[in-house]
Design a protein around this motif. Structure first.
Motif, mmCIF file in Angstrom:
data_model
loop_
_atom_site.group_PDB
_atom_site.id
_atom_site.type_symbol
_atom_site.label_atom_id
_atom_site.label_comp_id
_atom_site.label_asym_id
_atom_site.label_seq_id
_atom_site.Cartn_x
_atom_site.Cartn_y
_atom_site.Cartn_z
ATOM 1 N N ASP A 277 1.206 -1.565 0.415
ATOM 2 C CA ASP A 277 -0.343 0.006 0.060
ATOM 3 C C ASP A 277 1.146 1.205 0.309
ATOM 4 O OD1 ASP A 277 0.918 -0.836 2.273
ATOM 5 O OD2 ASP A 277 -1.002 0.446 3.258
ATOM 6 N N GLU A 278 2.357 1.575 0.898
ATOM 7 C CA GLU A 278 2.721 2.027 0.953
ATOM 8 C C GLU A 278 3.713 2.643 -0.580
ATOM 9 O OE1 GLU A 278 3.604 5.053 3.322
ATOM 10 O OE2 GLU A 278 1.780 4.118 3.009
ATOM 11 N N ARG A 279 4.191 1.549 -1.055
ATOM 12 C CA ARG A 279 4.817 1.691 -2.261
ATOM 13 C C ARG A 279 3.787 2.261 -3.566
ATOM 14 N NH1 ARG A 279 6.306 -3.317 -2.445
ATOM 15 N NH2 ARG A 279 5.114 -4.338 -3.647
ATOM 16 N N ARG A 280 2.539 1.769 -3.354
ATOM 17 C CA ARG A 280 2.040 2.278 -4.864
ATOM 18 C C ARG A 280 1.833 3.108 -4.473
ATOM 19 N NH1 ARG A 280 -1.753 -1.563 -3.859
ATOM 20 N NH2 ARG A 280 -3.212 -0.331 -2.074
ATOM 21 N N ARG A 281 0.836 3.862 -2.909
ATOM 22 C CA ARG A 281 1.036 5.729 -2.744
ATOM 23 C C ARG A 281 2.444 6.735 -3.271
ATOM 24 N NH1 ARG A 281 2.181 9.160 0.739
ATOM 25 N NH2 ARG A 281 3.435 7.334 1.986
ATOM 26 N N VAL A 282 3.100 6.829 -3.155
ATOM 27 C CA VAL A 282 5.071 6.870 -3.053
ATOM 28 C C VAL A 282 5.114 6.852 -4.900
ATOM 29 C CG1 VAL A 282 5.514 6.970 -1.000
ATOM 30 C CG2 VAL A 282 6.678 4.876 -2.748
ATOM 31 N N THR A 283 4.753 5.892 -5.594
ATOM 32 C CA THR A 283 4.297 5.555 -6.929
ATOM 33 C C THR A 283 3.778 6.315 -7.330
ATOM 34 O OG1 THR A 283 5.804 3.199 -6.860
ATOM 35 C CG2 THR A 283 4.707 3.361 -8.603
ATOM 36 N N GLN A 284 2.781 6.135 -7.341
ATOM 37 C CA GLN A 284 1.089 7.447 -7.665
ATOM 38 C C GLN A 284 1.483 8.500 -7.427
ATOM 39 O OE1 GLN A 284 -1.824 5.631 -6.336
ATOM 40 N NE2 GLN A 284 -2.434 4.357 -7.563
ATOM 41 N N ALA A 285 2.260 9.287 -6.515
ATOM 42 C CA ALA A 285 3.261 10.801 -6.258
ATOM 43 C C ALA A 285 4.419 10.478 -7.034
ATOM 44 C CB ALA A 285 2.844 10.502 -5.037
ATOM 45 N N GLY A 286 5.018 9.954 -7.766
ATOM 46 C CA GLY A 286 6.208 10.526 -9.010
ATOM 47 C C GLY A 286 7.599 9.188 -8.585
ATOM 48 N N ALA A 287 7.129 8.516 -7.160
ATOM 49 C CA ALA A 287 8.368 8.361 -6.909
ATOM 50 C C ALA A 287 9.175 7.168 -7.778
ATOM 51 C CB ALA A 287 8.234 7.735 -5.310
ATOM 52 N N ARG A 288 10.465 6.497 -7.398
ATOM 53 C CA ARG A 288 10.998 5.391 -8.712
ATOM 54 C C ARG A 288 11.318 4.290 -6.861
ATOM 55 N NH1 ARG A 288 16.199 5.841 -12.186
ATOM 56 N NH2 ARG A 288 16.196 7.967 -10.483
ATOM 57 N N ILE A 289 11.006 3.496 -7.331
ATOM 58 C CA ILE A 289 11.292 2.382 -6.289
ATOM 59 C C ILE A 289 12.154 1.938 -6.941
ATOM 60 C CG2 ILE A 289 10.342 0.970 -4.555
ATOM 61 C CD1 ILE A 289 9.277 3.467 -4.277
#
Length: 197
Positions: free
Chosen positions: A52-64
Motif C-alpha cells: 500500500d505504501e509502495r503504491r502510494r509513493v509510486t502514484q506520487a511520482g517516486a521511482r522504487i
C-alpha cells in the motif's frame, strides 16, 4: 536532503495512542493465557516493502528501486524479490536521490515531492493487566532484531533502564557483526504497570 522518522506514545489513562511516521516502531510486551510474554506491534513500518505504501509513493511520482538497482548491478523482477540487505528505496524520477528506505518522514523537503509525507499512522490500545511494557525504538534496533526477540530481551530485565540498555547493546553488536556501519539506535522502554497506577 534527509528527514527523520518518529514514533511517539501518548498515555491518556489506560489508553495509549501511538503515532508512527517512518520505520521506527512501537511494540507492546503482553502476557498470553499461558503466561508467555508476546510481542504485539502497535505500529507498522512505512517502507516500500509494504504494497500500500509502495503504491502510494509510486502514484506520487517516486521511482522504487534498491541501491544495487540504482547502480545497475541487479534488477528485481517483482517486489517480492526485495530483501532486507538491499531494501527498496524511494528516488526522484530523474535523479539518483534521495534514496529513502521509508515512505513517510518528517522534514524531508525533497522526498515529500514524491509522496514521502509526514502524516503518521495512529493506533490506539487500551492497556490491560496482561500488558507489561512498551518499546519505542528507531529502525537501527529493528534491522537485526524482531519484535518478539526485543520483547524476549526486555522480559528478562528488572527495570526500563536495564531493558533499554540491553536492547541498545544487542543491536549494536549485531550491526558490527553483519554490516560495515551502524544505523541510529534509539530506545525508550516503558513499564506499563507504572502508567496504570
Amino acid at each position: 536532503l534527509s528527514g527523520t522518522t518518529c514514533v511517539t506514545a501518548w498515555f491518556q489513562g489506560s489508553l495509549v495512542h501511538v503515532a508512527n511516521c517512518g520505520d521506527s516502531r512501537a511494540v507492546l510486551g503482553t502476557t498470553d493465557q499461558k503466561g508467555k510474554v508476546i510481542a504485539v506491534d502497535l505500529s507498522h513500518d512505512q517502507t516500500p516493502f509494504r504494497e500500500d505504501e509502495r503504491r502510494r509513493v509510486t502514484q506520487a511520482g517516486a521511482r522504487i528501486m534498491t541501491s544495487r538497482e540504482k547502480d545497475g548491478e541487479v534488477v528485481h523482477k517483482s517486489p517480492e524479490d526485495y530483501t532486507a540487505d538491499d531494501p527498496p528505496r524511494c528516488y526522484l524520477q530523474k535523479h539518483k536521490l534521495p534514496g529513502t528506505a521509508f515512505t513517510r518522514s518528517i522534514g524531508d523537503a525533497i522526498a515529500e515531492r514524491i509522496g514521502v509525507i509526514p502524516t503518521p499512522e495512529v493506533m490506539v490500545h487500551r492497556l490491560t493487566d496482561a500488558d507489561r511494557f512498551l518499546i519505542l525504538a528507531s529502525d537501527g534496533v529493528w534491522e537485526f532484531i524482531s519484535s518478539q526477540e526485543a520483547v524476549d530481551l526486555v522480559a528478562e530485565c528488572e527495570n526500563p533502564y536495564e531493558a533499554a540498555y540491553k536492547l541498545i547493546e544487542v543491536a549494536w553488536r549485531l550491526w558490527l557483526e553483519f554490516d560495515t556501519r551502524t544505523d541510529d539506535i534509539t530506545v525508550v522502554v516503558i513499564f506499563t504497570h507504572v502508567i496504570r497506577k
